[in-house]
Design a protein around this motif. Structure first.
Motif, PDB file in Angstrom:
ATOM      1  N   ALA A   1      36.632  82.461  49.423  1.00 50.22           N
ATOM      2  CA  ALA A   1      38.014  82.248  49.059  1.00 50.22           C
ATOM      3  C   ALA A   1      38.067  81.381  47.817  1.00 50.22           C
ATOM      4  O   ALA A   1      37.149  80.618  47.540  1.00 50.22           O
ATOM      5  CB  ALA A   1      38.765  81.595  50.206  1.00 50.22           C
ATOM      6  N   SER A   2      39.138  81.480  47.117  1.00 49.75           N
ATOM      7  CA  SER A   2      39.334  80.644  45.939  1.00 49.75           C
ATOM      8  C   SER A   2      40.812  80.333  45.795  1.00 49.75           C
ATOM      9  O   SER A   2      41.651  80.945  46.428  1.00 49.75           O
ATOM     10  CB  SER A   2      38.808  81.325  44.683  1.00 49.75           C
ATOM     11  N   LYS A   3      41.105  79.367  44.968  1.00 48.11           N
ATOM     12  CA  LYS A   3      42.480  78.939  44.756  1.00 48.11           C
ATOM     13  C   LYS A   3      42.755  78.888  43.261  1.00 48.11           C
ATOM     14  O   LYS A   3      41.985  78.314  42.504  1.00 48.11           O
ATOM     15  CB  LYS A   3      42.700  77.556  45.367  1.00 48.11           C
ATOM     16  N   GLU A   4      43.844  79.513  42.841  1.00 52.26           N
ATOM     17  CA  GLU A   4      44.243  79.508  41.441  1.00 52.26           C
ATOM     18  C   GLU A   4      44.790  78.147  41.052  1.00 52.26           C
ATOM     19  O   GLU A   4      45.028  77.296  41.890  1.00 52.26           O
ATOM     20  CB  GLU A   4      45.327  80.561  41.210  1.00 52.26           C
ATOM     21  N   LEU A  56      31.451  75.602  53.031  1.00 54.34           N
ATOM     22  CA  LEU A  56      31.173  76.618  54.045  1.00 54.34           C
ATOM     23  C   LEU A  56      31.803  76.205  55.368  1.00 54.34           C
ATOM     24  O   LEU A  56      31.823  75.028  55.713  1.00 54.34           O
ATOM     25  CB  LEU A  56      29.667  76.765  54.258  1.00 54.34           C
ATOM     26  N   LEU A  57      32.295  77.176  56.109  1.00 53.00           N
ATOM     27  CA  LEU A  57      32.830  76.930  57.443  1.00 53.00           C
ATOM     28  C   LEU A  57      32.348  78.048  58.348  1.00 53.00           C
ATOM     29  O   LEU A  57      32.438  79.221  57.997  1.00 53.00           O
ATOM     30  CB  LEU A  57      34.362  76.900  57.429  1.00 53.00           C
ATOM     31  N   ASN A  80      35.328  77.797  50.862  1.00 53.26           N
ATOM     32  CA  ASN A  80      35.104  78.941  49.988  1.00 53.26           C
ATOM     33  C   ASN A  80      34.480  80.112  50.740  1.00 53.26           C
ATOM     34  O   ASN A  80      34.733  81.261  50.414  1.00 53.26           O
ATOM     35  CB  ASN A  80      34.174  78.578  48.829  1.00 53.26           C
ATOM     36  N   ILE A  81      33.638  79.801  51.711  1.00 52.47           N
ATOM     37  CA  ILE A  81      32.931  80.850  52.439  1.00 52.47           C
ATOM     38  C   ILE A  81      33.067  80.604  53.938  1.00 52.47           C
ATOM     39  O   ILE A  81      32.787  79.517  54.440  1.00 52.47           O
ATOM     40  CB  ILE A  81      31.439  80.887  52.038  1.00 52.47           C
ATOM     41  N   TYR A  82      33.505  81.631  54.648  1.00 55.33           N
ATOM     42  CA  TYR A  82      33.660  81.593  56.098  1.00 55.33           C
ATOM     43  C   TYR A  82      32.539  82.451  56.685  1.00 55.33           C
ATOM     44  O   TYR A  82      32.410  83.631  56.351  1.00 55.33           O
ATOM     45  CB  TYR A  82      35.027  82.148  56.482  1.00 55.33           C
ATOM     46  N   LEU A  83      31.707  81.853  57.529  1.00 55.91           N
ATOM     47  CA  LEU A  83      30.542  82.537  58.081  1.00 55.91           C
ATOM     48  C   LEU A  83      30.749  82.862  59.544  1.00 55.91           C
ATOM     49  O   LEU A  83      31.192  82.026  60.322  1.00 55.91           O
ATOM     50  CB  LEU A  83      29.304  81.650  57.931  1.00 55.91           C
ATOM     51  N   ASP A  84      30.383  84.090  59.919  1.00 53.43           N
ATOM     52  CA  ASP A  84      30.535  84.542  61.301  1.00 53.43           C
ATOM     53  C   ASP A  84      29.272  85.286  61.704  1.00 53.43           C
ATOM     54  O   ASP A  84      28.657  85.968  60.880  1.00 53.43           O
ATOM     55  CB  ASP A  84      31.747  85.455  61.412  1.00 53.43           C
TER      56      ASP A  84
END
Length: 89
Positions: A1-4, A56-57, A80-84
């Motif tokens: 994910a990112s945010k402008e 990371l989450l 930024n990164i969601y790990l599953d």
């Protein structure tokens, strides 16, 4: 994910200020961080340092957090990164 970077919403005093990031299928990750990801603290307080963190989450950590705060969802913590589906063994 990112945010402008929306200048009018990037001040903590703004009622629209948030660390939440929109989910994306893919990101462009480079040594300087996620392309297109605005970080207010690094831009303003550190005057544009090139150092970037990538947050990371994991899904299990989010599940535990949701037990206490049910309204929390992916992106709310600014990750930024969601790990599953990780196997920790």
């Amino acid at each position: 994910a990112s945010k402008e970077y929306p200048p009018e919403h990037s001040l903590p005093a703004s009622k629209f200020y948030t660390t939440q990031k929109k989910s994306q299928v893919a990101i462009d990750l480079r040594p300087e961080g996620v392309v297109g990801d605005y970080n207010h603290y690094r831009t303003m307080a550190l005057t544009g340092t090139p150092d970037r963190a990538v947050s990371l989450l994991t899904s299990d950590a989010l599940t535990q957090l949701q037990q206490v705060y049910p309204h929390v969802k992916e992106g709310d913590l600014g990750e930024n990164i969601y790990l599953d589906g990780l196997d920790y063994t």
